[in-house]
Structure formats: C-alpha cells, structure tokens
Design a protein around this motif. Structure first.
Motif, PDB file in Angstrom:
ATOM      1  N   ARG A 295       0.840  -1.210   0.000  1.00  0.00           N
ATOM      2  CA  ARG A 295       0.000   0.000   0.000  1.00  0.00           C
ATOM      3  C   ARG A 295       0.870   1.253   0.000  1.00  0.00           C
ATOM      4  O   ARG A 295       0.578   2.229  -0.707  1.00  0.00           O
ATOM      5  CB  ARG A 295      -0.919  -0.008   1.227  1.00  0.00           C
ATOM      6  CG  ARG A 295      -1.986  -1.102   1.213  1.00  0.00           C
ATOM      7  CD  ARG A 295      -3.033  -0.832   2.284  1.00  0.00           C
ATOM      8  NE  ARG A 295      -3.929  -1.968   2.439  1.00  0.00           N
ATOM      9  CZ  ARG A 295      -3.828  -2.896   3.387  1.00  0.00           C
ATOM     10  NH1 ARG A 295      -2.857  -2.803   4.300  1.00  0.00           N
ATOM     11  NH2 ARG A 295      -4.688  -3.893   3.459  1.00  0.00           N
TER      12      ARG A 295
ATOM     13  N   GLU B  66       1.371   4.388  -3.177  1.00  0.00           N
ATOM     14  CA  GLU B  66       0.881   5.750  -2.964  1.00  0.00           C
ATOM     15  C   GLU B  66       1.242   6.671  -4.127  1.00  0.00           C
ATOM     16  O   GLU B  66       0.510   7.606  -4.426  1.00  0.00           O
ATOM     17  CB  GLU B  66       1.455   6.297  -1.650  1.00  0.00           C
ATOM     18  CG  GLU B  66       0.854   5.643  -0.415  1.00  0.00           C
ATOM     19  CD  GLU B  66       1.497   6.111   0.878  1.00  0.00           C
ATOM     20  OE1 GLU B  66       1.008   5.730   1.954  1.00  0.00           O
ATOM     21  OE2 GLU B  66       2.510   6.860   0.810  1.00  0.00           O
ATOM     22  N   ARG B  67       2.382   6.417  -4.764  1.00  0.00           N
ATOM     23  CA  ARG B  67       2.749   7.179  -5.962  1.00  0.00           C
ATOM     24  C   ARG B  67       2.893   6.196  -7.115  1.00  0.00           C
ATOM     25  O   ARG B  67       3.764   5.324  -7.103  1.00  0.00           O
ATOM     26  CB  ARG B  67       4.076   7.928  -5.765  1.00  0.00           C
ATOM     27  CG  ARG B  67       3.937   9.173  -4.915  1.00  0.00           C
ATOM     28  CD  ARG B  67       5.040  10.158  -5.277  1.00  0.00           C
ATOM     29  NE  ARG B  67       4.940  10.578  -6.667  1.00  0.00           N
ATOM     30  CZ  ARG B  67       5.993  10.965  -7.410  1.00  0.00           C
ATOM     31  NH1 ARG B  67       7.202  10.949  -6.910  1.00  0.00           N
ATOM     32  NH2 ARG B  67       5.825  11.350  -8.658  1.00  0.00           N
TER      33      ARG B  67
END
Length: 425
Positions: free
Chosen positions: A222, A226-227
């Motif tokens: 996760r 995020e990017r």
C-alpha cells in the motif's frame, strides 16, 4: 558544483565502508549458499529422507522465505532507527550465524546448514532496506546515479566471485573446513568495515515496529502504491529480476544441452552476463550526466528484447563439443557471448536509473519501507520466474532458447510500462 567520476566515492568515508560492507555480505551469501548447494548435490544422498533435488529446491525456498515474512518489520526498523547502527547490528548477527555455520560445515551437520541458510535470508532481509535507503542520505542528488551504479556493479561482481569461489573451494580435498574458515572470516571483515560507516540520523523516529508478517507485507505494498510512478518503477525492477533469474537459472542446462559445453562454459556465460551488467551500471552516470532521469531505461528495455531475440538465432542448430576457449575463438559461439554481454549492459542501463528514481522520489521517512516492498516484489517475481521455467520447459516442452525468446517478446510489454513511467514522472 564540480562534476567528478563516480569512482571518487570509493575514496570517501561516507561511501567506502558501506560499499565494502555490502560487497562482503553479497560475496559471503553466495559463497555459503552455493557451497551448501554443491555439498547437497555431490556429497550427500539427500537430507531428512528427501531426494537431492527436493533438498536443493527446499534450500532455495528457505533463503527467499524471510523476504516474505520479515520485510515489513525490516522496513519499519530501517525507517525508525539510525541506519549505520542497524548495519553494524546486522553484520554482528552475520558473525554469529557464520560461527554456527562454520561449526556445522566442519562437523558435516547439513541439516543445521539449512536452518542457518534461512537465518542468512533473515539477515539479508534486514540489510536490504538499509542498503538502498542510506544512499540518498550520504550522496548528493548528482551522485545518486553513480553511487547506485557502483552498488549494482559491486553486488553482481560479488555474486559472480562468490559463486566461482564456492565451485573452486569445493574441488579441494578439505573443502568443508576451508569454506568454514572463509565464511567466518568474511563476516568478521564485513563487520569491521561496518564499524566505519558514519552515522546518518534517524528521520522516522516515531515509526512503530510491529511483527505482523502478512499484515505488514500488505501494508508495504500500500505504501509503495501511494505514488504510481514509483510503483511502476518497482514493478519494472522486479521484472528485470524475473528475467535475470531466468537467464541465471538456465545457464547450466543451456551450456550443456544447447552448446554442448563443459563446466568452464557455464562459468564463462555467467561471467559475461555479469560483466555486462556491471559495465551497463557504470555507464549510467555518464549517460545521465549525473542527473536523476529515466532516459536510459527505455533504451535498456529495447536492448533486452532485441538482443534476446538475436540470442535465439545465434544458438547453433548442431553444436560441436565446446569449452570456454571455443566460445571466445569461434565466431559462431562468440555471437552468443556478445549477445549475453549486451543483454547484461542493457540490464544495467535499465535498473540503475530506476533505483535512483525510487530513492529520490520517496519521502525520507518512508524510503526504507518502500525499498522493503521492492524486495518483497522482487522475491515474488523470482519465484514466478522459477515457476514459469518449470511450466514452459517442462509442461509445454519448449527448449531453453525458445523460452528466452518468449521472455524477450514479453519484455516488449514492459517497454510500454516504462514509457508510462517516464511520462508520469
């Protein structure tokens, strides 16, 4: 700022002790692992009531398993605590593990060696996030590509030398005692180098450390997602490890079945592949002009495909018996070697800018966990590579050149993903 060669870093305390530490660790891992596999294959009739083939695969599984179990915790530790101190503790643990390994080698207690191989995997799992997360803290932005190139070169050269050393030492009459002394000595030297690594500070002091293997591994993914450009870069690196693992795994049988070569041919194929990766890694700094850019990555991907396709056509249909000299002196076989060197060079151009990009684009307080996520995905892709080889070469009965050709064609899809990374970065 004046621009200098990446090799000047090897004369500076902020980099050299760390470089020697990671080099000795990679060398020792491969010396121990390959010596153990050779011991199992040639000096025993199997362990724990299992066949030799089963034990060899069990050994490979035991070394990879810790990356799935402990990477989450390793990333948390590296983000929370000072990285030089972690390196020293990890290398101190290696001394303990190798002391037990030396005793087991000396006494011929092979079952214990399997357990210690698992512990070496644990040690490598905790060193991995620190290995790449520390670089942006000790190098300037215009040094990051060059520093990663040196680390990449050192890692692959250490793998090569450790593998060759294991084979040479196993040919000696007193192989086990000599290897026992060697692995223990290397672990002590690695710790002495680690003691010289300068302190870096602890940017994520509030990060909690939890032992929840499956949950924390999912959490790593996760964080990495995020990017999206960073996630794509991670997947691209993992694909290279899938591809590289396929080549390295198939070299022995490829040399025997498709080149009719002896043991020296296997060593030469491995050497040329790793020399190529090292050369490509070293070229990245000059090509990028010390900038963090993904410009070389698509060209590396194109080269991986084109040279992989050429390798398929370079393999002779009716090979004669070969040695290492035949491959170097006969133009038919020399083409095979040049393709492997070129594939290695393109691999270096492919992965080094991606590592630098990930390090530069991730927040400092999350960097080690993102590197830990990369390690988990790398391990998954290498396991998938082994499974793919079993299915394609076994169930589908394809030959090795055909398997490598298939991977070269699939690599074209990776090229599309790489262009997406460049556009979104």
């Amino acid at each position: 700022m004046a621009i200098h060669s990446q090799f000047r870093l090897l004369g500076q305390r902020r980099f050299l002790p760390f470089y020697l530490t990671q080099f000795s660790g990679a060398f020792n891992d491969n010396l121990y692992k390959n010596a153990l596999l050779l011991l199992i294959a040639y000096q025993t009739t199997g362990l724990l009531g299992l066949s030799v083939n089963t034990v060899v695969n069990l050994a490979a599984f035991l070394f990879v398993l810790p990356f799935f179990l402990f990477s989450g915790m390793a990333g948390q530790v590296a983000d929370r605590y000072e990285k030089a101190a972690i390196i020293r503790k990890v290398k101190l643990a290696e001394i303990g593990i190798m002391t037990l390994a030396a005793l087991a080698l000396w006494s011929g207690w092979y079952e214990a060696l399997l357990v210690l191989l698992f512990l070496m995997g644990v040690q490598s799992t905790f060193f991995g996030p620190v290995k790449y997360a520390i670089l942006p803290q000790v190098l300037a932005d215009d040094e990051l590509v060059g520093g990663n190139g040196l680390v990449s070169m050192g890692t692959f050269v250490a793998i090569l030398l450790g593998t060759i050393a294991a084979g040479l030492l196993m040919g000696l009459e007193a192989a086990a005692p000599i290897i026992a002394v060697s692995v223990l000595t290397l672990s002590v030297l690695g710790y002495l180098a680690a003691r010289k690594v300068p302190a870096t500070g602890a940017p994520g002091a509030s990060q909690a450390v939890r032992f929840r293997p499956l949950h924390e591994t999912r959490q790593l993914i996760r964080i990495a997602a995020e990017r999206k450009p960073v996630l794509w870069a991670i997947l691209a690196i993992s694909w290279f490890w899938f591809l590289g693992a396929a080549y390295l795994t198939q070299f022995p049988n490829f040399a025997h079945s498709n080149l009719r070569g002896d043991e020296t041919v296997v060593t030469l194929l491995l050497s040329m592949f790793i020399v190529g990766i090292s050369a490509g890694s070293m070229m990245c700094e000059r090509i990028t002009r010390h900038r963090i850019t993904l410009a070389p990555v698509p060209w590396g991907a194109i080269g991986l495909s084109l040279l992989g396709i050429d390798l398929f056509f370079a393999v002779p249909a009716s090979p004669e018996a070969t040695t290492w000299w035949t491959l170097l002196s006969n133009p038919v076989y020399l083409r095979v070697l040049l393709d492997l060197v070129g594939i290695g060079v393109c691999g270096g151009l492919f992965i080094v800018p991606l590592y630098a990009f990930i390090q530069h684009e991730t927040p400092q307080h999350k960097r080690a966990r993102i590197i830990a996520a990369l390690n988990v995905i790398n391990a998954l892709f290498m396991v998938a590579s082994a499974l793919a080889g079993m299915v394609v070469l076994g169930a589908l009965n394809m030959d090795i050149p055909g398997f490598l050709l298939l991977l070269s064609l699939v690599n074209g899809l990776v090229l599309i993903a790489v262009w997406r990374i460049r556009r979104r970065a």
